[in-house]
Design an enzyme around this catalytic site. Structure first.
Site, short mmCIF file in Angstrom:
data_model
loop_
_atom_site.label_atom_id
_atom_site.label_comp_id
_atom_site.label_asym_id
_atom_site.label_seq_id
_atom_site.Cartn_x
_atom_site.Cartn_y
_atom_site.Cartn_z
N GLY A 17 0.82 -1.20 0.00
CA GLY A 17 0.00 0.00 0.00
C GLY A 17 0.86 1.25 0.00
N CYS A 18 0.34 2.33 0.52
CA CYS A 18 1.07 3.60 0.55
C CYS A 18 2.43 3.42 1.20
CB CYS A 18 0.26 4.64 1.30
SG CYS A 18 1.10 6.23 1.48
N PHE A 19 3.49 3.81 0.49
CA PHE A 19 4.84 3.52 1.03
C PHE A 19 5.20 4.37 2.23
CE2 PHE A 19 6.83 5.88 -2.95
CZ PHE A 19 6.14 7.05 -2.63
N TRP A 20 4.50 5.45 2.48
CA TRP A 20 4.80 6.25 3.68
C TRP A 20 4.63 5.42 4.94
CZ3 TRP A 20 1.18 10.95 2.31
CH2 TRP A 20 1.74 11.66 1.23
N GLY A 21 3.49 4.75 5.05
CA GLY A 21 3.19 3.98 6.26
C GLY A 21 4.04 2.74 6.40
#
Length: 220
Positions: free
Chosen positions: A61-65
């Site tokens: 999913g979102c690579f930030w998290g």
């Protein structure tokens, strides 16, 4: 492809993997300049890394998290946000978001196997997202948000497949019958993302986190 066709694609089929002839051309120059260092621990984001370390690339999913989770794991030397599993060389974030690069938002995890095992890292990975959702995580929809593991050795690949089988049994025991859709394969190329994406949630603590976890422990 025209701007209008891009808009139509963004509304209709971002979950369809492109063919190589549909991919954006990209560029020869990386979007992250050499010499970048980790905002949290000061370690380099790009090789060379110290001897004895290993690397694996994870997408959930979102690579930030996902990156935030892994830079806090003891034994992890450095992490970096980037793109893997696609066609377009050195893509920008905006290009990845068109679903015309084939890449998943991914995280490079460089770790010391004498401190943290591959199995323990993968346990964190399986628990940190829902690997049964196909081309999405939570409300984030598209091929860039697919679950994937890109191994850097044959030994790693075997370990990934073994932990996937184990977690599939854990999901089934918990009453989740949907199959794991995680893409598993060797790493062909990792492209570092732009500087503002690196350790984004350390720079922006109130930023977006998407952890659509299945809620099933790896061990038990």
């Amino acid at each position: 492809m025209s701007w209008f066709e891009d808009v139509l694609r963004s509304r209709s089929d971002k979950t369809r993997m492109i063919t190589p002839d549909e991919a954006l051309p990209g560029r020869d120059t990386p979007v992250l300049a050499p010499g970048a260092v980790h905002f949290v621990n000061g370690h380099p984001l790009q090789p060379p890394f110290p001897d004895g370390l290993e690397a694996i690339v994870l997408a959930g999913g979102c690579f930030w998290g996902i990156e935030e989770i892994f830079w806090g794991v003891p034994g992890v030397y450095t992490t970096a946000a980037g793109y893997a599993g696609g066609v377009t060389p050195n893509p920008t974030y905006e290009e990845v978001c068109t679903a015309r690069t084939g890449h998943a938002e991914s995280v490079l995890v460089v770790f010391d196997p004498a401190v943290v095992s591959l199995e323990r890292l993968l346990a964190v990975f399986w628990e940190s997202h829902d690997p049964t959702l196909g081309m999405r995580q939570g409300n984030d929809v598209g091929t860039q948000y697919r679950s994937a593991v890109f191994a850097t050795s044959e030994a790693q690949l075997g370990g990934v497949e073994a932990t996937a089988e184990h977690y599939a049994r854990r999901l089934a025991a918990a009453g989740i019958d949907d199959p794991i859709t995680t893409e598993i394969g060797p790493l062909v190329r990792f492209y570092w993302a732009e500087d503002y994406h690196q350790q984004y949630l350390a720079k922006n603590p109130s930023g977006y986190r998407c952890h659509a976890a299945a809620g099933v422990a790896f061990d038990g």
